[in-house]
Design an enzyme around this catalytic site. Structure first.
Site, mmCIF file in Angstrom:
data_model
loop_
_atom_site.group_PDB
_atom_site.id
_atom_site.type_symbol
_atom_site.label_atom_id
_atom_site.label_comp_id
_atom_site.label_asym_id
_atom_site.label_seq_id
_atom_site.Cartn_x
_atom_site.Cartn_y
_atom_site.Cartn_z
ATOM 1 N N TYR A 1 4.804 4.766 11.114
ATOM 2 C CA TYR A 1 3.938 3.727 10.559
ATOM 3 C C TYR A 1 4.750 2.464 10.317
ATOM 4 C CZ TYR A 1 -0.047 6.777 9.557
ATOM 5 O OH TYR A 1 -1.139 7.595 9.665
ATOM 6 N N ASP B 1 -6.877 5.353 6.823
ATOM 7 C CA ASP B 1 -7.767 4.833 5.794
ATOM 8 C C ASP B 1 -8.537 3.620 6.291
ATOM 9 O OD1 ASP B 1 -7.263 6.601 3.749
ATOM 10 O OD2 ASP B 1 -5.570 5.450 2.953
#
Lengths: 272, 272
Positions: free
Chosen positions: B110, B52
């Site tokens: 992540y 994103d």
């Protein structure tokens, strides 16, 4: 009237140093504007010293006189709400009116950071100088030791220095070598932090010392050359001035006693 | 024709994510422009997945087909000389033509970083979310454990997800809590890194998990609520989406064997 001592931390990338300049956009300008927004007062703050354009500060003290009745414990958040995200006030306390952030500073510590890995690190790139060539860190440590003590540092001062005396004291200087940070293999040299603590530093002094030490690390100069360079009292004897982005004002210490310390007045006037 | 696997590291602050968008200014756009400048070829690179806007990557793999004769060991420096300072290629190697950076990705990790100290840190402010309130990190650890395994993560996916299935596997999830980083006293809570390793993640999945975990840390939800939220399969059951700046793609791993792994094709198509 009250005297407030504040500590400010800033990412200097976007600023022309701490102290107000004709061109504007300094850390001092932003702090004074935030104080005016908060209290309505036009004030002049007094930093512990200057920093050059692009230099950072982990902890830089300044003091300011104010007639505002706002309680001390409200100032930090109130100012941070009025400052850009790369300038943060981290502490505010009331001090005697006699306290002066520049005149009474006893010890200042700077850190200069070199990334000696092959590839620059995108996340810390604003706070370190990338130097991917081979460096002999032990030679750099040895060279650095020659600068500790009370010396005339003319060789390591900007030619534009207007100081009457270039005698300063470096109390301690050391290298912290972090070889763990590398994520891309075993041939990496890691991150080299050069620390210097002194009574005060001349304009560009830390950066010229680092630029010269890098030549020692590269094998272009011997560690003992640092002694010879000091003795030359000639800027041309030293190496280049390292980039400002690697430099960070780490800490400024004051006397517990808080006496006037007028001998510190002159020597702390112009800083890195 | 050759197939090159490259690893890229980027500070995502200034970009609209990895993958090309109609509005431009993506990491992929910059990489393709640099390759065109270097080789003259108009190429399409294939990342391990999307990120994103504002999300960072420590190590993101991509592959690209090229007819260029430039030796593999020249690419890294040549591309970095043509890229902005916040995007760095850290590794380039030649791989079989059958290799596909997205389809063959086996494990993705992540990291999400929370600064729980009172004062934001100016030097890492672009890579962490500031959350100065009290957090119960042990409760967060307990809550996070309920998400490990193979589950339907609909409650933790963006409502705009177009995936046929929201079943994914989180292999491991853990919190690293660094309480040493604070420089302004003993009442600081430190830095909290939340790591998650999985087969693939749905759009906003890590950020919604973190936003919900923060509510657990604040005492607004119980750790075991995470199980109930999973079972609800309803985005409304979970907490808010944490800010993208705290998220970093940490690592992507591939099978040593390098088989096609077509079962991974669908699940890795849309990423955080």
């Amino acid at each position: 009237m009250r005297n407030l001592l504040m500590i400010v931390s800033y990412d200097g990338t976007e600023y022309f140093g701490f102290q107000t300049q004709p061109g504007g956009n300094t850390v001092q300008d932003h702090l004074e504007a935030a104080i005016m927004q908060l209290t309505g007062e036009v004030v002049k703050i007094h930093g512990s010293g200057r920093t050059d354009a692009g230099v950072h500060a982990r902890q830089q003290p300044f003091h300011v006189h104010t007639d505002s009745k706002i309680p001390v414990d409200r100032w930090r958040m109130a100012l941070n709400g009025r400052l850009p995200a790369d300038i943060r006030v981290t502490d505010v306390r009331e001090v005697p009116l006699s306290f002066h952030a520049r005149r009474l500073a006893k010890r200042k510590t700077y850190r200069f950071t070199i990334n000696a890995n092959r590839i620059p690190d995108v996340f810390t790139r604003r706070y370190q100088v990338h130097h991917p060539g081979r460096l002999n860190v032990e030679s750099m440590r040895e060279g650095l030791k020659h600068l500790i003590g009370t010396h005339d540092y003319t060789s390591f001062a900007s030619r534009h220095s207007t100081k009457a005396s270039h005698v300063r004291t470096i109390y301690d200087a050391w290298i912290e070598w972090d070889q763990s940070g590398s994520c891309s293999g075993s041939h990496e040299q890691g991150i080299i932090h050069i620390f210097m603590t002194g009574s005060g530093f001349l304009q560009h002094m830390v950066r010229i010392i680092v630029g010269t030490l890098l030549q020692v690390g590269e094998g272009k100069r011997k560690p003992e050359d640092m002694k010879r360079i000091l003795e030359a009292k000639d800027r041309a004897a030293a190496g280049p001035t390292a980039e400002s982005k690697g430099l960070m004002l780490w800490e400024v210490l004051y006397d517990e006693a808080g006496d006037e310390g007028t001998d510190l007045l002159e020597r702390n006037e112009t800083e890195q």
